[in-house]
Design a protein around this motif. Structure first.
Motif, PDB file in Angstrom:
ATOM      1  N   MET A   1     -22.845   1.360  13.131  1.00 22.61           N
ATOM      2  CA  MET A   1     -23.458   1.520  11.830  1.00 22.61           C
ATOM      3  C   MET A   1     -24.641   2.475  11.940  1.00 22.61           C
ATOM      4  SD  MET A   1     -24.866  -1.384   9.331  1.00 22.61           S
ATOM      5  CE  MET A   1     -25.935  -0.965   8.019  1.00 22.61           C
ATOM      6  N   LYS A   2     -24.788   3.304  10.946  1.00 17.22           N
ATOM      7  CA  LYS A   2     -25.846   4.310  10.959  1.00 17.22           C
ATOM      8  C   LYS A   2     -27.183   3.656  10.650  1.00 17.22           C
ATOM      9  CE  LYS A   2     -22.950   8.075   9.834  1.00 17.22           C
ATOM     10  NZ  LYS A   2     -22.804   9.375   9.353  1.00 17.22           N
ATOM     11  N   ASP A   3     -28.228   4.307  11.088  1.00 15.90           N
ATOM     12  CA  ASP A   3     -29.573   3.825  10.812  1.00 15.90           C
ATOM     13  C   ASP A   3     -30.040   4.461   9.496  1.00 15.90           C
ATOM     14  OD1 ASP A   3     -32.030   2.675  10.945  1.00 15.90           O
ATOM     15  OD2 ASP A   3     -32.830   4.115  12.396  1.00 15.90           O
ATOM     16  N   TYR A   4     -29.835   3.737   8.389  1.00 14.89           N
ATOM     17  CA  TYR A   4     -30.173   4.284   7.081  1.00 14.89           C
ATOM     18  C   TYR A   4     -31.682   4.307   6.843  1.00 14.89           C
ATOM     19  CZ  TYR A   4     -25.272   4.444   5.934  1.00 14.89           C
ATOM     20  OH  TYR A   4     -23.947   4.761   5.928  1.00 14.89           O
ATOM     21  N   LYS A   5     -32.434   3.523   7.630  1.00 14.13           N
ATOM     22  CA  LYS A   5     -33.903   3.598   7.511  1.00 14.13           C
ATOM     23  C   LYS A   5     -34.389   4.976   7.937  1.00 14.13           C
ATOM     24  CE  LYS A   5     -34.652  -1.297   8.171  1.00 14.13           C
ATOM     25  NZ  LYS A   5     -35.181  -2.347   9.014  1.00 14.13           N
ATOM     26  N   GLU A   6     -33.725   5.534   8.964  1.00 16.16           N
ATOM     27  CA  GLU A   6     -34.076   6.886   9.412  1.00 16.16           C
ATOM     28  C   GLU A   6     -33.695   7.906   8.331  1.00 16.16           C
ATOM     29  OE1 GLU A   6     -32.513  10.190  12.581  1.00 16.16           O
ATOM     30  OE2 GLU A   6     -32.360   8.080  13.172  1.00 16.16           O
ATOM     31  N   TYR A   7     -32.531   7.693   7.698  1.00 15.59           N
ATOM     32  CA  TYR A   7     -32.111   8.571   6.609  1.00 15.59           C
ATOM     33  C   TYR A   7     -33.137   8.546   5.473  1.00 15.59           C
ATOM     34  CZ  TYR A   7     -27.318   9.843   7.982  1.00 15.59           C
ATOM     35  OH  TYR A   7     -26.221  10.399   8.593  1.00 15.59           O
ATOM     36  N   ILE A   8     -33.636   7.345   5.183  1.00 19.78           N
ATOM     37  CA  ILE A   8     -34.618   7.210   4.088  1.00 19.78           C
ATOM     38  C   ILE A   8     -35.896   7.959   4.444  1.00 19.78           C
ATOM     39  CG2 ILE A   8     -36.080   5.548   2.864  1.00 19.78           C
ATOM     40  CD1 ILE A   8     -33.676   3.565   3.061  1.00 19.78           C
TER      41      ILE A   8
ATOM     42  N   PHE B   1     -37.450  11.238   2.355  1.00 17.37           N
ATOM     43  CA  PHE B   1     -38.806  11.406   1.805  1.00 17.37           C
ATOM     44  C   PHE B   1     -39.521  12.604   2.414  1.00 17.37           C
ATOM     45  CE2 PHE B   1     -38.399   6.846   0.546  1.00 17.37           C
ATOM     46  CZ  PHE B   1     -38.559   7.051  -0.811  1.00 17.37           C
ATOM     47  N   GLU B   2     -39.122  13.021   3.586  1.00 20.35           N
ATOM     48  CA  GLU B   2     -39.695  14.210   4.199  1.00 20.35           C
ATOM     49  C   GLU B   2     -38.967  15.476   3.753  1.00 20.35           C
ATOM     50  OE1 GLU B   2     -39.485  13.479   8.402  1.00 20.35           O
ATOM     51  OE2 GLU B   2     -40.939  11.844   8.306  1.00 20.35           O
ATOM     52  N   GLY B   3     -37.843  15.308   3.049  1.00 20.42           N
ATOM     53  CA  GLY B   3     -37.067  16.460   2.580  1.00 20.42           C
ATOM     54  C   GLY B   3     -36.234  17.083   3.668  1.00 20.42           C
ATOM     55  N   MET B   4     -35.828  16.309   4.648  1.00 16.11           N
ATOM     56  CA  MET B   4     -35.122  16.836   5.803  1.00 16.11           C
ATOM     57  C   MET B   4     -33.632  16.475   5.837  1.00 16.11           C
ATOM     58  SD  MET B   4     -37.556  18.445   7.196  1.00 16.11           S
ATOM     59  CE  MET B   4     -36.905  18.930   8.750  1.00 16.11           C
ATOM     60  N   LEU B   5     -33.109  15.799   4.807  1.00 20.29           N
ATOM     61  CA  LEU B   5     -31.693  15.428   4.799  1.00 20.29           C
ATOM     62  C   LEU B   5     -30.831  16.582   4.304  1.00 20.29           C
ATOM     63  CD1 LEU B   5     -31.363  11.803   3.335  1.00 20.29           C
ATOM     64  CD2 LEU B   5     -31.064  12.548   5.680  1.00 20.29           C
ATOM     65  N   SER B   6     -29.649  16.681   4.879  1.00 20.44           N
ATOM     66  CA  SER B   6     -28.696  17.661   4.362  1.00 20.44           C
ATOM     67  C   SER B   6     -28.057  17.075   3.100  1.00 20.44           C
ATOM     68  CB  SER B   6     -27.614  17.950   5.411  1.00 20.44           C
ATOM     69  OG  SER B   6     -26.800  16.808   5.587  1.00 20.44           O
ATOM     70  N   GLU B   7     -27.314  17.899   2.391  1.00 19.07           N
ATOM     71  CA  GLU B   7     -26.668  17.415   1.163  1.00 19.07           C
ATOM     72  C   GLU B   7     -25.657  16.317   1.471  1.00 19.07           C
ATOM     73  OE1 GLU B   7     -25.123  20.387  -1.491  1.00 19.07           O
ATOM     74  OE2 GLU B   7     -26.888  21.651  -1.222  1.00 19.07           O
ATOM     75  N   ASP B   8     -24.920  16.471   2.544  1.00 16.99           N
ATOM     76  CA  ASP B   8     -23.936  15.459   2.934  1.00 16.99           C
ATOM     77  C   ASP B   8     -24.610  14.143   3.302  1.00 16.99           C
ATOM     78  OD1 ASP B   8     -21.854  17.237   2.522  1.00 16.99           O
ATOM     79  OD2 ASP B   8     -21.790  17.870   4.632  1.00 16.99           O
ATOM     80  N   GLU B   9     -25.709  14.232   4.046  1.00 13.17           N
ATOM     81  CA  GLU B   9     -26.438  13.019   4.431  1.00 13.17           C
ATOM     82  C   GLU B   9     -27.054  12.348   3.202  1.00 13.17           C
ATOM     83  OE1 GLU B   9     -27.964  14.072   8.940  1.00 13.17           O
ATOM     84  OE2 GLU B   9     -29.078  14.882   7.235  1.00 13.17           O
ATOM     85  N   GLU B  10     -27.541  13.137   2.261  1.00 14.97           N
ATOM     86  CA  GLU B  10     -28.123  12.583   1.042  1.00 14.97           C
ATOM     87  C   GLU B  10     -27.054  11.849   0.225  1.00 14.97           C
ATOM     88  OE1 GLU B  10     -30.495  14.057  -2.933  1.00 14.97           O
ATOM     89  OE2 GLU B  10     -30.668  15.254  -1.099  1.00 14.97           O
ATOM     90  N   LEU B  11     -25.877  12.444   0.133  1.00 17.52           N
ATOM     91  CA  LEU B  11     -24.772  11.803  -0.586  1.00 17.52           C
ATOM     92  C   LEU B  11     -24.388  10.499   0.102  1.00 17.52           C
ATOM     93  CD1 LEU B  11     -22.636  11.839  -2.803  1.00 17.52           C
ATOM     94  CD2 LEU B  11     -21.197  13.170  -1.267  1.00 17.52           C
TER      95      LEU B  11
END
Length: 136
Positions: A1-8, A12-22
């Motif tokens: 399972m992915k670490d969605y806390k890191e994604y969050i 907020f830092e604006g570092m997610l790709s479009e795929d990761e954001e989706l």
């Protein structure tokens, strides 16, 4: 399972790709993400995905309204013009006098007025004759 806390955090830092954001949006909409620790991320992402459309400046939405109003007005003008043309093309008078054909509406209506005035002055029951003629 992915670490969605890191994604969050990366969101907020604006570092997610479009795929990761989706992927993060899909996760936050799932049953698995209904924990209160994800409330802040759901609120912020929910606002940015739907709230931006609701709260967009009126200057952005105004041209669409103006275009719609202009389109409706143009359609109405076209319909009125067509209606008047159709009405006028089917609304004509013809009087046959001997071998001549008269189409001038004013001349014909004046003749009709003269005939009706003669009938009325002679005491003729025009209404009764019309009722007899049309079977009423």
């Amino acid at each position: 399972m992915k670490d969605y806390k890191e994604y969050i955090e990366r969101y907020f830092e604006g570092m997610l790709s479009e795929d990761e954001e989706l992927e993060l949006k899909l996760f936050l909409a799932s049953e698995e993400a209904q924990d209160p620790e994800y409330d802040e991320a759901r609120a912020v992402m929910g606002f940015f995905s739907t709230g931006c459309r609701v709260y967009e400046p009126t200057s952005v939405r105004k041209p669409e309204k103006v275009r719609r109003i202009v389109a409706v007005a143009a359609s109405l003008a076209l319909l009125v013009t067509l209606g008047v043309n159709i009405y006028n093309s089917n609304n004509f008078c013809v009087k046959m006098s001997g071998d001549s054909r008269i189409t001038d509406k004013e001349v014909i209506m004046n003749d009709v007025d003269d005939i009706l005035a003669d009938l009325m002055s002679q005491g003729t029951d025009v209404e009764g004759q019309l009722n007899d003629l049309f079977g009423r």
